[in-house]
Every structure is written in structure tokens, then in C-alpha cells.
Design an enzyme around this catalytic site. Structure first.
Site, PDB file in Angstrom:
ATOM      1  N   SER A  19      56.272 101.834  50.418  1.00  0.00           N
ATOM      2  CA  SER A  19      57.186 101.149  51.325  1.00  0.00           C
ATOM      3  C   SER A  19      57.432 101.964  52.590  1.00  0.00           C
ATOM      4  O   SER A  19      57.518 103.192  52.557  1.00  0.00           O
ATOM      5  CB  SER A  19      58.525 100.920  50.617  1.00  0.00           C
ATOM      6  OG  SER A  19      59.478 100.385  51.501  1.00  0.00           O
ATOM      7  N   GLY A  43      61.343  98.138  53.744  1.00  0.00           N
ATOM      8  CA  GLY A  43      62.661  97.803  53.220  1.00  0.00           C
ATOM      9  C   GLY A  43      63.319  96.647  53.957  1.00  0.00           C
ATOM     10  O   GLY A  43      63.214  96.522  55.176  1.00  0.00           O
ATOM     11  N   ALA A  67      63.009 108.713  60.797  1.00  0.00           N
ATOM     12  CA  ALA A  67      64.331 108.106  60.704  1.00  0.00           C
ATOM     13  C   ALA A  67      64.241 106.732  61.359  1.00  0.00           C
ATOM     14  O   ALA A  67      64.734 106.513  62.462  1.00  0.00           O
ATOM     15  CB  ALA A  67      65.393 108.966  61.373  1.00  0.00           C
ATOM     16  N   ASN A  96      60.812  95.915  48.821  1.00  0.00           N
ATOM     17  CA  ASN A  96      61.778  97.004  48.781  1.00  0.00           C
ATOM     18  C   ASN A  96      63.114  96.460  49.273  1.00  0.00           C
ATOM     19  O   ASN A  96      63.243  96.068  50.441  1.00  0.00           O
ATOM     20  CB  ASN A  96      61.283  98.150  49.664  1.00  0.00           C
ATOM     21  CG  ASN A  96      62.217  99.342  49.682  1.00  0.00           C
ATOM     22  OD1 ASN A  96      63.250  99.318  50.340  1.00  0.00           O
ATOM     23  ND2 ASN A  96      61.842 100.401  48.984  1.00  0.00           N
ATOM     24  N   ASN A 124      65.813 100.074  46.370  1.00  0.00           N
ATOM     25  CA  ASN A 124      65.908 101.325  47.122  1.00  0.00           C
ATOM     26  C   ASN A 124      67.335 101.853  47.069  1.00  0.00           C
ATOM     27  O   ASN A 124      68.203 101.396  47.810  1.00  0.00           O
ATOM     28  CB  ASN A 124      65.470 101.082  48.572  1.00  0.00           C
ATOM     29  CG  ASN A 124      65.304 102.380  49.349  1.00  0.00           C
ATOM     30  OD1 ASN A 124      65.629 103.454  48.851  1.00  0.00           O
ATOM     31  ND2 ASN A 124      64.814 102.276  50.562  1.00  0.00           N
ATOM     32  N   CYS A 127      67.289 105.764  50.236  1.00  0.00           N
ATOM     33  CA  CYS A 127      66.910 105.985  51.630  1.00  0.00           C
ATOM     34  C   CYS A 127      67.857 106.972  52.307  1.00  0.00           C
ATOM     35  O   CYS A 127      69.074 106.766  52.305  1.00  0.00           O
ATOM     36  CB  CYS A 127      66.908 104.671  52.407  1.00  0.00           C
ATOM     37  SG  CYS A 127      66.436 104.891  54.143  1.00  0.00           S
ATOM     38  N   GLY A 241      53.419 113.004  49.082  1.00  0.00           N
ATOM     39  CA  GLY A 241      52.418 113.927  49.585  1.00  0.00           C
ATOM     40  C   GLY A 241      51.019 113.746  49.051  1.00  0.00           C
ATOM     41  O   GLY A 241      50.245 114.706  48.998  1.00  0.00           O
TER      42      GLY A 241
END
Length: 298
Positions: A19, A43, A67, A96, A124, A127, A241
Site C-alpha cells: 500500500s 490508503g 509523509a 487499505n 491500517n 500510519c 526493505g
């Protein structure tokens, strides 16, 4: 390619698009969609949101900070503009979902229940880039359980809960979500970080802090996903990652049943396809079978 069932969702491969990195599936034409196990949408809230002001993304050593602030068109536009497209695609799409209250999560789940093209929910509660909701729910086992239970009551679709790393005991939150009806857990969301512009002395992101993703968080993510997998009986989807098949295998060895790839697609739009191809070449099922139980919990 043989598929697999994870948390009530039939996947084409063990690798999904994460997402926030794949938009609503229409923005990444270079991706080899034939290799996708599935995708999780960007989302969504009940109402449209403008998100955070720019700059929104900053490159960091071995990763990036973002962000975005969960910018989105709102659920009605999602149902009108994107769900009909998803209904014709040959891989599952989970949405999401986000809220500023337990009731908002429940209402959003109810609104999406039974909509063609929606294969499940990724709840979610993690976040880091919004001022209301987000990690507030994911940090507290009772709050995470309340959101999970409300969503579970509101939909017949599979419910996956996306966990935050910003907790003292991830296993406690994982068990709370499981006991409240989650079909699977996604571990983990980004870590909170900050980068300072030395020429101004101010944060390089307008929001100040952002979610750190990419190779820099991979060992932490594997550890926390392993913690979650050791704590619950429901499937865990590993996130964090993943740049290729070896990174994905670490999560699978750690007890995860599938993984999500995100930041790597910013470098190579076909990172998911290449990861799946390499996993198949390695015969990942044979490698993983019997190995998960040998990974020490220590």
C-alpha cells in the site's frame, strides 16, 4: 504459476504490491502484472483528503522518508473510479482502510463490503504520517482490538491488520488483533524518522517527520514479523526493505506466508516481477518448507 491462499485471499504468488507505493494499480504501467501475487491499494478514508504539503519524499541512506499524509479521493470515488477496473483484473486487490475513530473504520468496511473488485481489507492502524488516527490505534492492544472487531463485524471480506513497529510488545498487539477476528497480520509499517536540511536547520519534509522505508529497516522488519508469526496462528505477511528474492526469503523463513514489496519499485518498477521470478527459480516452497521452525525466537 501456482497460487496460494493467505488469510482468506487467493494470491497468484507470495509477493504483493504494498500500500502507498502502487497507487490504485493504474499508475505503474511498467510493472509486469502477470507476476503480481496481488496488490494493496493506497490508503483510503471515508472522505477525500488533501494529504500533507510538499516536500513529501526525501531520500535517505539505504531508504527513504515519506509523509504523503494519506492523500486520497474518498471511498465514493474509489468505488466509482477504481473498483470496476479491479473487478476485471486477474489478481486480488485489498483496500487499505483508515479512520479517525473506530466507527469510521467500521463504516468504511461496511461501505466496501461486497463491492466487486474488492478482495479484502488491510486495516491500517499504523500510519505515522497523519495527526489523527493511524498509530494511535496500533500502539494500544485494546484500541487495535476494538478497530479489528468493528471491521470484522462490518464485512464478510478477509480482514488483514497492518501493524506498527512503534510498540513495546508487538506480540501483544498481534494477539489482540487475532482474537478480535483478523484473518492475517501485515508486519510492519514504516518506522518514524526525520531528516534535517543543514542549510536551513529545518526538517526536509514539510510534515516534519516521515515514515522510513527501504533496505535500512529490513533487519528490524524481519525481527518484528518473526515475533508476530511466533505469537499467532493466523498468517503474517512480511513488509520492510525487500529489494529482491533473498530479502523476501528471510521473511518466509521467519514464518511469514507472503510478503509485500514497496520502496524497491521506486527504483525499479518491475522489482516485484523480478523478485517473483527469482523466487520461482530458487524453488522457494522447497526452501521454506521445514525451515521456519528452525529460526530461533531469541
Amino acid at each position: 504459476m501456482s497460487g496460494l491462499s493467505v488469510g482468506g485471499v487467493e494470491l497468484r504468488s507470495p509477493v504483493l504490491a504494498a500500500s502507498g507505493t502502487f497507487g490504485y494499480g493504474t499508475e505503474v504501467p511498467l510493472c509486469d502484472r502477470r507476476r503480481l501475487g496481488g496488490m494493496v491499494s493506497k490508503g483510503i478514508f471515508l472522505q477525500p483528503r488533501p494529504g500533507a504539503p510538499p516536500p513529501r519524499i526525501v531520500e535517505t541512506p539505504s531508504g527513504m522518508l515519506n509523509a504523503i499524509g494519506l492523500q486520497g479521493p474518498g471511498v465514493e470515488a474509489l468505488i466509482r473510479d477504481y473498483c470496476p477496473l479491479w473487478a476485471d483484473w486477474d489478481f486480488p486487490v485489498l483496500v487499505n482502510i483508515n479512520g479517525e475513530s473506530v466507527a469510521e473504520y467500521a463504516e468504511l468496511a461496511a461501505r466496501l463490503d461486497g463491492v466487486p473488485g474488492v478482495s479484502g481489507m488491510e486495516v491500517n492502524v499504523s500510519c505515522p504520517n497523519v495527526r489523527e488516527g493511524g498509530m494511535f490505534f496500533g500502539k494500544d492492544p485494546a484500541q487495535a482490538a476494538a478497530v479489528t472487531a468493528a471491521v470484522r463485524r462490518s464485512t464478510r471480506l478477509p480482514v488483514w491488520v497492518k501493524l506498527t513497529p512503534a510498540v513495546t510488545d508487538l506480540a501483544e498487539v498481534a494477539r489482540a488483533c487475532e482474537s478480535s477476528g483478523a484473518d492475517a497480520l501485515c508486519a510492519i509499517n514504516t518506522l518514524v524518522g526525520m531528516s534535517i536540511d543543514l542549510s536551513t536547520g529545518r526538517p526536509r519534509l514539510a510534515f516534519g517527520t516521515g515514515g522510513l522505508s527501504g533496505p535500512a529497516i529490513h533487519p528490524i522488519a524481519v525481527h518484528l514479523a518473526h515475533q508476530a508469526a511466533q505469537s499467532v496462528a493466523i498468517p503474517v505477511i512480511g513488509i520492510g526493505g525487500i529489494s529482491g528474492a533473498e530479502d523476501a526469503l528471510e521473511f518466509l523463513y521467519a514464518g511469514c506466508q507472503a510478503v509485500q514489496v514497496g520502496t524497491a519499485t521506486f527504483i525499479d518498477p518491475n522489482a516485484i516481477g523480478k523478485t517473483v521470478e527469482a523466487l520461482e527459480a530458487l524453488d522457494w516452497r522447497r526452501l521454506v518448507e521445514g525451515t521456519r521452525s528452525t529460526v530461533s525466537a531469541g
